[in-house]
Every structure is written in C-alpha cells, then in structure tokens.
Design an enzyme around this catalytic site. Structure first.
Site, mmCIF file in Angstrom:
data_model
loop_
_atom_site.group_PDB
_atom_site.id
_atom_site.type_symbol
_atom_site.label_atom_id
_atom_site.label_comp_id
_atom_site.label_asym_id
_atom_site.label_seq_id
_atom_site.Cartn_x
_atom_site.Cartn_y
_atom_site.Cartn_z
ATOM 1 N N ASP A 39 0.811 -1.217 -0.039
ATOM 2 C CA ASP A 39 -0.089 0.071 -0.071
ATOM 3 C C ASP A 39 0.784 1.265 -0.112
ATOM 4 O O ASP A 39 0.412 2.393 0.579
ATOM 5 C CB ASP A 39 -0.940 0.104 1.196
ATOM 6 C CG ASP A 39 -1.950 -1.138 1.097
ATOM 7 O OD1 ASP A 39 -1.966 -1.979 0.324
ATOM 8 O OD2 ASP A 39 -2.429 -1.333 2.262
ATOM 9 N N LYS A 148 -6.970 -4.855 -3.227
ATOM 10 C CA LYS A 148 -7.383 -5.325 -1.903
ATOM 11 C C LYS A 148 -8.232 -4.294 -1.417
ATOM 12 O O LYS A 148 -8.080 -3.334 -1.371
ATOM 13 C CB LYS A 148 -6.302 -5.880 -0.794
ATOM 14 C CG LYS A 148 -5.508 -4.942 -0.281
ATOM 15 C CD LYS A 148 -4.372 -5.421 0.686
ATOM 16 C CE LYS A 148 -3.531 -4.563 1.205
ATOM 17 N NZ LYS A 148 -4.264 -3.615 2.380
ATOM 18 N N CYS A 181 -1.979 -2.823 7.841
ATOM 19 C CA CYS A 181 -1.781 -3.543 6.689
ATOM 20 C C CYS A 181 -0.614 -4.430 6.608
ATOM 21 O O CYS A 181 -0.842 -5.605 6.137
ATOM 22 C CB CYS A 181 -1.984 -3.009 5.434
ATOM 23 S SG CYS A 181 -3.598 -1.981 5.339
#
Length: 243
Positions: A39, A148, A181
């Site tokens: 990310d 995701k 995450c």
C-alpha cells in the site's frame, strides 16, 4: 540488530543468501522469495492523503519512502519477484459490504466519507490520486499488482495462489501501515506457512512510535523476523541478477 543465533536455512540452492535478522538470521532462496510492497499509496504517505485528512501524522513518510524505494531497487536488481498490494474501493464502495461488514464501521476512510458526503469517492477510491502509488514506488512491467479491500493482502485476493504457483516460501515486507496492513498481511502469511521478514525502517505506522515498537515486538517474538533496509540491500547486492 545483529543476530548471534545460527541462521535458519530455508534454501540450500545456489541462489541462497543469508540475511542478518532478528531473532535469527535467515538463509533465503532468491527464486523462492518475493518482495511484497504494501500500500505505498498517496492515501497513506502524502499530505492531503486519506491518513493526513483523518488526523494521522504523515510528516515522517519521506525517509520511509526512500528506504522502501531502495529495497525495491535492490530486489529488482537481484531479479526477485515483486508484488505490490494496493488498498481501496471502487466508487460505489461495493467491496465495503455495508453496515453488516466490520470494515464499514472500522475503516476511517469510509467513516470520513460518510461524515463528509462531498468527499465520497475521493479517498482510497480506484482511479483517484489518493489511491495511486507514490512516485518512487510505481510498479514496472513484470511486477504483480494485487488490489485489496481489507487490511490483509491475503483477504479476498489471489496473493496466496500467486505465491504458491511460483514456489515462493518467504516474503519480505515493506510499506504501510506498520501496525495495520503490514502486520495484518504478515500475520496471515504466518498462518499460511510462509516465512515473513519485515523491514521496519521501510514501514510507517499509523499512530505513535509505541505502536511501531509493538508491531516490531509482535513480529520478532511471535510471527516472523525483522531486519534493516541496509542489511537487506547489502545481502541482495551480493546476488547475481536472475534472468
């Protein structure tokens, strides 16, 4: 962060390299290891991105981006397989699941957009600046990009299938956020029998430094291994590039 314990040997192949890590060093195979970049998006690293807008401090993101980019360059130079995770929702937020889903209630981005209807479709939404990767971390040809809609890179994605299809047994993690995450992906890797090596100085936490330290503690004691970007880069530089 030097370890005095004998290395855990995960590969005896000719492309194996030993990474100085905690709590033990790891001997990993070049062909059986993937770099998972979590990310690295404007949402989590840039001023005016989602995290900044909901009140998290992103002022220390620049050195994290630099270190993650250096690890990425070293992995590319060694011919290591690279996977980029990219978190977000489509404009209709169909992946969020609505009020019957925990993410609908816990996602700060979704809560912010509900409280500020004019912002709907602007935070971590596909096709927006917020959702896009920061400039030094953009994927290149041959690298996988896995979208995701949950914290873990394994939740509702084909990440595990992709790793197993390539015979990958070890993942190296950089990215954001350390305690959300990155940690969620690493925990899920552990439960799926993957060895996971996190590079803490190439991650950025959401919250105080104590949150960062707690994740490093959890990883070191319970779920995986940690090393520095400097040690990882040095180890990868010793490898010939795979064609």
């Amino acid at each position: 962060m030097d370890s005095t314990s004998p290395a855990i040997v995960l590969s005896h192949a000719s492309d194996a390299v030993t990474i100085t890590a905690e709590p033990e060093s790891l001997t990993i195979g070049q062909a059986t290891t993937a770099l998972v970049v979590v990310d690295m998006q404007n949402a989590y690293l840039s001023k005016s991105g989602y995290l900044d807008r909901v009140g998290f401090d992103v002022s220390t993101s620049a050195p994290v981006i630099d270190k993650a980019a250096a690890v990425l360059a070293a992995a590319r130079g060694a011919g290591m397989f690279v996977i980029h995770l990219q978190n977000g929702f489509n404009a209709l937020q169909t992946e969020a699941g609505g009020p019957t889903s925990p993410v609908w209630h816990k996602s700060n981005a979704l809560k912010y957009m509900r409280a500020n209807p004019a912002e709907r479709g602007k935070l971590i939404t596909h096709g927006t600046w917020d959702h896009d990767f920061v400039e030094p971390m953009r994927p290149i040809a041959g690298e996988a990009v896995i979208p995701k809609a949950r914290y873990s890179g394994f939740a509702g994605t084909h990440l595990e299938q992709l790793l197993r299809a390539r015979g990958i047994t070890t993942i190296v993690l950089v990215g954001v956020n350390t305690n959300v995450c990155v940690e969620a992906t690493l925990r899920d890797a552990y439960h799926r029998e993957f060895f996971a090596l996190m590079i803490p100085d190439a991650t950025l936490q959401a919250g105080s430094n104590s949150i960062f330290e707690a994740t490093v503690f959890n990883v070191t004691r319970f779920f995986g291994w940690v090393t520095s970007s400097e040690k990882m880069i040095a180890a990868l530089a010793s490898l010939p590039k795979r064609v």
